[in-house]
Write a protein that holds these residues in place. Structure first.
Motif, mmCIF file in Angstrom:
data_model
loop_
_atom_site.group_PDB
_atom_site.id
_atom_site.type_symbol
_atom_site.label_atom_id
_atom_site.label_comp_id
_atom_site.label_asym_id
_atom_site.label_seq_id
_atom_site.Cartn_x
_atom_site.Cartn_y
_atom_site.Cartn_z
ATOM 1 N N PRO A 48 0.840 -1.213 0.000
ATOM 2 C CA PRO A 48 0.000 0.000 0.000
ATOM 3 C C PRO A 48 0.866 1.251 0.000
ATOM 4 N N LYS A 51 -0.953 4.888 3.933
ATOM 5 C CA LYS A 51 -1.275 4.108 5.125
ATOM 6 C C LYS A 51 -1.811 5.028 6.210
ATOM 7 N N SER A 275 -5.134 0.847 4.513
ATOM 8 C CA SER A 275 -4.786 1.423 3.212
ATOM 9 C C SER A 275 -6.061 1.662 2.428
ATOM 10 N N TYR A 280 -0.767 2.350 -4.679
ATOM 11 C CA TYR A 280 0.120 1.246 -4.334
ATOM 12 C C TYR A 280 1.543 1.561 -4.773
#
Length: 433
Positions: A48, A51, A275, A280
């Motif tokens: 992720p 966060k 996430s 990403y």
């Protein structure tokens, strides 16, 4: 008659010779200056990019847990609930905080009357108390300074440990936080010391300083009042959480989650990571011998395959580690890739992907196709077209790309026969377009 037979014999022999040395039809390409294109392929893992740390607002014992690590949640979903004892504890804390807030509010309202009645009378007592505070501060400052020096050594030591992977990033960050807390405490105490000394001089040397000091006290009361108001809000949130359970503040994926039934939780304890699933990053590990090929800003292609097919995404290298580490007995560096495409629904944190890094040389090279080069006795050679014949030329090879060689001893514009297996030295050549 003899002359006729002789002519036929010449024609026959000429025909046989032509059959032995027929004209070879080939394709050619000119040696041109181009950039060498080559690609490196690595295995990568999806992580992720954004966060959000999850914290427990309330202390208490976890009762029912409704999610686990890896689950997708929506904003407002209940992650877990507390046992009823947490409600009672938070009700007591909230009531106490509200009572203190009411008392402080009344103190502020009546402050004008109080300072007129008690300000001058208490001046002497305040001077003595201030003397004590100044002395106390002078004693504490060297102790705090020494503690900061020790913490700096610990942070330096943990930084070295992190390079050896004997501690985690979170442990290092914890030590850094401890250092920053001590520095803040030192600076705060130092500032308080300076303010106390200035205040002391004002109280001792000037009669007018009494009014200023009373005003300073009023500001402190107001500051304490605002701080207590924030604390009340925190306890209200903790009580709501204890009654209704801990809820997801936004939609996403629980990339980390560590709450279990009957677990005792502390206030503001870290319980996981959320996430959004929209951004990403991909991590790849590059062998040391290829490290020079990886640079920030390079464009990459990320491929993910499953039973439904292969999805391709565009990305860019955003970070390259400055330190090589060993993994599976191989030394390498880590690099992070930022995905540029908006639709990443097919990807999930933890997926393995294939990463193709394009390495384009900026310089121009004189290039020939690899398939036009043959090798014999350790030498590489090509066939060039000269006077409509195939001429064998030994070539000196420089840089190498995926499909091209750089040649160092042939000039630009040289005609290279592309199908060298079809010809031999001296063959007559017809060029096919």
């Amino acid at each position: 008659m003899k002359k006729y037979i002789f002519v036929i014999l010449i024609i026959f022999l000429t025909g046989c010779k032509n059959e032995e040395n027929p004209v070879k039809k080939v394709k050619i390409a000119l040696i041109e200056r181009k950039s060498i294109e080559n690609r490196s392929v690595y295995s990568g893992k999806v992580f992720p990019g954004d966060k959000t740390q999850l914290l427990s607002s309330s202390a208490g014992i976890a009762d029912s847990v409704f999610v686990k690590e890896g689950d997708s949640v929506k904003s407002g979903d209940i992650l877990f609930t507390y046992k009823s004892s947490a409600i009672t504890e938070n009700e007591i804390k909230l009531s106490t905080a509200k009572l203190e807030l009411d008392m402080l509010e009344n103190e502020l309202i009546n402050y004008d009357v109080q300072k007129k009645e008690t300000g001058i009378r208490n001046r002497e007592l305040e001077i003595k108390a201030l003397e004590y505070e100044i002395k106390k501060g002078k004693d504490e400052l060297p102790i705090l300074k020494s503690s900061i020096a020790n913490s700096e050594k610990v942070v330096q030591m943990y930084t070295e440990f992190l390079k050896e992977e004997s501690v985690s990033v979170f442990e290092l960050e914890e030590k850094k936080t401890e250092l920053l807390t001590k520095i803040a405490a030192y600076e705060s105490l130092k500032m308080k010391q300076e303010l106390d000394e200035q205040k002391y001089k004002l109280l001792v040397l000037t009669k007018d300083s009494v009014q200023k000091d009373l005003q300073y006290k009023e500001e402190k009361l107001k500051s304490a009042y605002e701080s207590l108001k924030k604390e009340v809000l925190i306890y209200e949130r903790a009580l709501l959480e204890a009654r209704e359970g801990v809820k997801a503040q936004k939609s996403g994926i629980l990339t980390k989650f560590s709450v279990y039934p009957e677990e005792k939780l502390e206030r503001l304890q870290s319980i996981g990571m959320l996430s959004s699933g929209e951004n990403y990053i991909v991590n790849i590990r590059v062998p040391v011998y290829q490290a020079s090929k990886i640079k920030i800003g390079q464009k990459v292609r990320v491929k993910f395959s499953d039973f439904s097919g292969t999805e391709k995404y565009n990305g860019e290298i955003s970070r390259v580690s400055n330190f090589a580490t060993e993994s599976s007995n191989r030394l390498g560096i880590d690099a992070e890739i930022e995905l540029k495409d908006e639709n990443l629904k097919s990807l999930k944190p933890g997926y393995m992907v294939e990463v193709e890094v394009s390495n384009s040389a900026q310089e121009n090279y004189l290039l020939v196709k690899k398939f036009s080069v043959r090798e014999e006795n350790g030498d590489k050679y090509v066939f060039v077209l000269k006077d409509d014949k195939a001429v064998k030329k030994i070539v000196e090879i420089g840089a190498e790309g995926d499909s091209d060689y750089e040649v160092l001893n042939l000039s630009e514009g040289t005609k290279i026969i592309l199908n060298p297996f079809a010809v031999k030295e001296g063959d007559k050549i017809e060029v096919v377009k």
